[in-house]
Motif scaffolding. Structure first.
Motif, PDB file in Angstrom:
ATOM      1  N   ALA A  55       1.228  -1.655  30.453  1.00 35.96           N
ATOM      2  CA  ALA A  55       2.194  -2.085  29.444  1.00 35.96           C
ATOM      3  C   ALA A  55       2.893  -3.889  29.910  1.00 35.96           C
ATOM      4  CB  ALA A  55       3.689  -1.346  30.710  1.00 35.96           C
ATOM      5  N   ALA A  56       2.099  -4.246  31.548  1.00 44.92           N
ATOM      6  CA  ALA A  56       2.681  -5.515  31.299  1.00 44.92           C
ATOM      7  C   ALA A  56       1.740  -6.696  30.083  1.00 44.92           C
ATOM      8  CB  ALA A  56       2.020  -5.914  32.323  1.00 44.92           C
ATOM      9  N   ARG A  57       0.922  -5.988  30.099  1.00 50.24           N
ATOM     10  CA  ARG A  57      -0.384  -6.602  29.014  1.00 50.24           C
ATOM     11  C   ARG A  57       0.229  -6.958  27.473  1.00 50.24           C
ATOM     12  NH1 ARG A  57      -4.981  -8.016  30.437  1.00 50.24           N
ATOM     13  NH2 ARG A  57      -4.645  -7.426  32.393  1.00 50.24           N
ATOM     14  N   LEU A  58       0.711  -5.528  27.268  1.00 50.01           N
ATOM     15  CA  LEU A  58       1.148  -4.897  26.013  1.00 50.01           C
ATOM     16  C   LEU A  58       2.694  -6.144  25.328  1.00 50.01           C
ATOM     17  CD1 LEU A  58       1.242  -3.264  23.663  1.00 50.01           C
ATOM     18  CD2 LEU A  58       2.556  -2.350  24.052  1.00 50.01           C
ATOM     19  N   ARG A  59       3.648  -6.081  26.726  1.00 52.82           N
ATOM     20  CA  ARG A  59       5.077  -6.482  26.465  1.00 52.82           C
ATOM     21  C   ARG A  59       4.481  -8.236  26.252  1.00 52.82           C
ATOM     22  NH1 ARG A  59       6.981  -2.864  30.745  1.00 52.82           N
ATOM     23  NH2 ARG A  59       8.319  -1.692  29.621  1.00 52.82           N
ATOM     24  N   ASP A  60       3.278  -8.722  27.021  1.00 51.51           N
ATOM     25  CA  ASP A  60       3.199 -10.129  26.980  1.00 51.51           C
ATOM     26  C   ASP A  60       2.460 -10.439  25.953  1.00 51.51           C
ATOM     27  OD1 ASP A  60       2.460 -12.536  28.233  1.00 51.51           O
ATOM     28  OD2 ASP A  60       0.199 -11.732  28.487  1.00 51.51           O
ATOM     29  N   ALA A  61       2.107  -9.383  25.307  1.00 50.36           N
ATOM     30  CA  ALA A  61       1.098  -9.812  23.926  1.00 50.36           C
ATOM     31  C   ALA A  61       2.130  -9.945  22.942  1.00 50.36           C
ATOM     32  CB  ALA A  61      -0.022  -8.848  23.679  1.00 50.36           C
ATOM     33  N   LEU A  62       3.030  -9.310  23.134  1.00 54.50           N
ATOM     34  CA  LEU A  62       3.905  -8.870  21.795  1.00 54.50           C
ATOM     35  C   LEU A  62       5.122 -10.340  21.974  1.00 54.50           C
ATOM     36  CD1 LEU A  62       4.969  -4.866  21.672  1.00 54.50           C
ATOM     37  CD2 LEU A  62       4.344  -5.948  20.160  1.00 54.50           C
ATOM     38  N   SER A  63       5.087 -11.032  22.763  1.00 57.05           N
ATOM     39  CA  SER A  63       6.083 -12.829  23.404  1.00 57.05           C
ATOM     40  C   SER A  63       5.254 -12.784  22.099  1.00 57.05           C
ATOM     41  CB  SER A  63       6.115 -12.467  24.973  1.00 57.05           C
ATOM     42  OG  SER A  63       5.169 -13.234  25.276  1.00 57.05           O
ATOM     43  N   ARG A  64       3.715 -12.957  21.778  1.00 54.68           N
ATOM     44  CA  ARG A  64       3.346 -14.776  21.614  1.00 54.68           C
ATOM     45  C   ARG A  64       2.632 -14.282  20.369  1.00 54.68           C
ATOM     46  NH1 ARG A  64       0.635 -13.973  26.299  1.00 54.68           N
ATOM     47  NH2 ARG A  64      -1.377 -13.297  26.039  1.00 54.68           N
ATOM     48  N   VAL A  65       2.155 -13.041  19.657  1.00 55.09           N
ATOM     49  CA  VAL A  65       1.874 -12.779  18.470  1.00 55.09           C
ATOM     50  C   VAL A  65       2.435 -12.263  17.978  1.00 55.09           C
ATOM     51  CG1 VAL A  65      -0.477 -13.294  19.889  1.00 55.09           C
ATOM     52  CG2 VAL A  65       0.296 -11.272  19.930  1.00 55.09           C
ATOM     53  N   ASP A  66       1.934 -12.196  15.892  1.00 48.89           N
ATOM     54  CA  ASP A  66       2.752 -11.302  15.749  1.00 48.89           C
ATOM     55  C   ASP A  66       2.320  -9.955  14.883  1.00 48.89           C
ATOM     56  OD1 ASP A  66       3.902 -13.378  14.283  1.00 48.89           O
ATOM     57  OD2 ASP A  66       1.502 -14.301  13.755  1.00 48.89           O
ATOM     58  N   LEU A  67       0.213  -9.917  15.495  1.00 45.67           N
ATOM     59  CA  LEU A  67      -0.507  -8.758  15.655  1.00 45.67           C
ATOM     60  C   LEU A  67      -0.744  -8.152  16.420  1.00 45.67           C
ATOM     61  CD1 LEU A  67      -1.907  -6.048  14.021  1.00 45.67           C
ATOM     62  CD2 LEU A  67      -3.263  -7.902  13.177  1.00 45.67           C
ATOM     63  N   VAL A  68      -0.371  -7.041  17.520  1.00 41.93           N
ATOM     64  CA  VAL A  68      -1.379  -6.078  18.733  1.00 41.93           C
ATOM     65  C   VAL A  68      -2.128  -5.372  18.012  1.00 41.93           C
ATOM     66  CG1 VAL A  68      -1.130  -5.785  20.561  1.00 41.93           C
ATOM     67  CG2 VAL A  68       0.793  -7.784  19.890  1.00 41.93           C
ATOM     68  N   ILE A  69      -3.815  -5.585  18.595  1.00 40.95           N
ATOM     69  CA  ILE A  69      -4.688  -4.125  18.325  1.00 40.95           C
ATOM     70  C   ILE A  69      -5.099  -3.624  19.562  1.00 40.95           C
ATOM     71  CG2 ILE A  69      -6.423  -3.711  16.810  1.00 40.95           C
ATOM     72  CD1 ILE A  69      -6.164  -5.462  14.854  1.00 40.95           C
ATOM     73  N   THR A  70      -5.210  -2.457  20.025  1.00 42.24           N
ATOM     74  CA  THR A  70      -5.687  -2.151  21.192  1.00 42.24           C
ATOM     75  C   THR A  70      -6.400  -0.797  20.701  1.00 42.24           C
ATOM     76  OG1 THR A  70      -3.946   0.348  21.200  1.00 42.24           O
ATOM     77  CG2 THR A  70      -3.451  -1.395  21.906  1.00 42.24           C
ATOM     78  N   THR A  71      -7.685  -0.698  21.739  1.00 39.70           N
ATOM     79  CA  THR A  71      -8.176  -0.296  21.418  1.00 39.70           C
ATOM     80  C   THR A  71      -8.812   1.015  22.046  1.00 39.70           C
ATOM     81  OG1 THR A  71     -11.292  -1.822  21.654  1.00 39.70           O
ATOM     82  CG2 THR A  71      -9.945  -1.444  19.771  1.00 39.70           C
ATOM     83  N   GLY A  72      -9.322   2.419  22.337  1.00 35.45           N
ATOM     84  CA  GLY A  72      -9.623   3.182  23.635  1.00 35.45           C
ATOM     85  C   GLY A  72      -8.078   3.622  23.406  1.00 35.45           C
ATOM     86  N   GLY A  73      -8.284   4.661  25.042  1.00 35.83           N
ATOM     87  CA  GLY A  73      -7.306   5.492  24.726  1.00 35.83           C
ATOM     88  C   GLY A  73      -6.218   6.272  24.311  1.00 35.83           C
TER      89      GLY A  73
END
Length: 272
Positions: A55-73
């Motif tokens: 959750a922390a990593r996702l929020r951090d990524a969403l604060s600075r980039v246009d696109l977030v891609i996760t793989t796995g889980g």
């Protein structure tokens, strides 16, 4: 007006990727595909199967980039948390998609098997998500709009992730970048140290580009050679190519004989 996608971050999910026994190769594939449509990857990370960390990593990524891609889980077991964490971070209630469950049941039935009850978890879909078909596995992918951000959830196995990205995500990204492409040039030097190359090259590459073409530069020391990478993303491909080619030519002239490649070829290819 749809927000243009320019930057991305890739998050690989799975505690096994934090051991010496598994390597995240998905990010290499995705970086190449994203660069092909002019999207610059600003960061890559690996997160274990921990709800708070993801959750922390996702929020951090969403604060600075246009696109977030996760793989796995995206599997059926309790440690497959990506769907749940993304739904929590984006504040989207989840509901079971009966079509997904039926498709998984049918997949098991074709092999003469009964679907375990835990596979129903793979039918959980956050509100507003687009379901991405998985032709090689049971875990569907998901795509969600988060304001002017885009979040894409892909399965971890490369044989599932790669076809899903190419079939379902690549066309969307190409449309959202409006014809932008990432252009790169690589110059290679032998017989000089990194600091010696930097001393000559820095005054040149710090002034490359103009108000329309922005150039990013990287100097990289590898065994037996130093590499200078120039790259720029945009829609005016001719202007970008001209700036990068002129930059490589100026660098090659300044560095002189130690330069053995101006087009990315290896030493072996040049000598051969």
């Amino acid at each position: 007006m749809i927000h243009a996608l320019q930057t991305a971050e890739i998050i690989a999910v799975g505690s096994e990727l934090l051991t010496p026994h598994r390597i995240d190769t998905n990010s290499l594939f995705l970086t190449g595909r994203l660069n092909d449509v002019g999207i610059v990857v600003r960061g890559k990370s690996v997160v274990g199967d921990n709800r708070d960390d993801l959750a922390a990593r996702l929020r951090d990524a969403l604060s600075r980039v246009d696109l977030v891609i996760t793989t796995g889980g995206l599997g059926p077991t309790d440690d497959d948390l990506t769907r749940d964490v993304v739904a929590e971070v984006l504040d989207r209630p989840m509901a079971v998609n009966s079509e997904i469950v039926e498709a998984i049941e049918a997949r098991f039935a074709r092999r003469g098997l009964r679907m375990p009850a835990i596979n129903r978890r793979q039918g959980n879909v956050p509100q507003g998500a687009t379901v991405l078909a998985n032709v090689n596995g049971t875990a569907p992918g998901l795509m969600l709009e988060a304001g002017d951000r885009l979040v894409v959830l892909l399965p971890g196995p490369p044989r599932e992730m790669q076809p899903m990205f190419d079939a379902s995500i690549a066309p969307i990204l190409e449309a959202r970048t409006g014809g932008s492409r990432l252009h790169r040039r690589v110059l290679k030097v032998n017989g000089r140290s990194e600091s010696q190359v930097e001393e000559v090259a820095n005054p040149i590459y710090t002034r490359l580009g103009n108000e329309h073409v922005r150039v990013q530069t990287t100097i990289l020391a590898t065994p037996g050679q130093i590499e200078l990478h120039l790259e720029s993303a945009g829609r005016d491909h001719e202007a970008i190519a001209r700036v990068l080619d002129d930059g490589i030519a100026e660098l090659a002239a300044a560095l002189g004989d130690p330069v053995f490649s101006v087009d990315g070829r290896t030493m072996e290819a040049v000598v051969g």
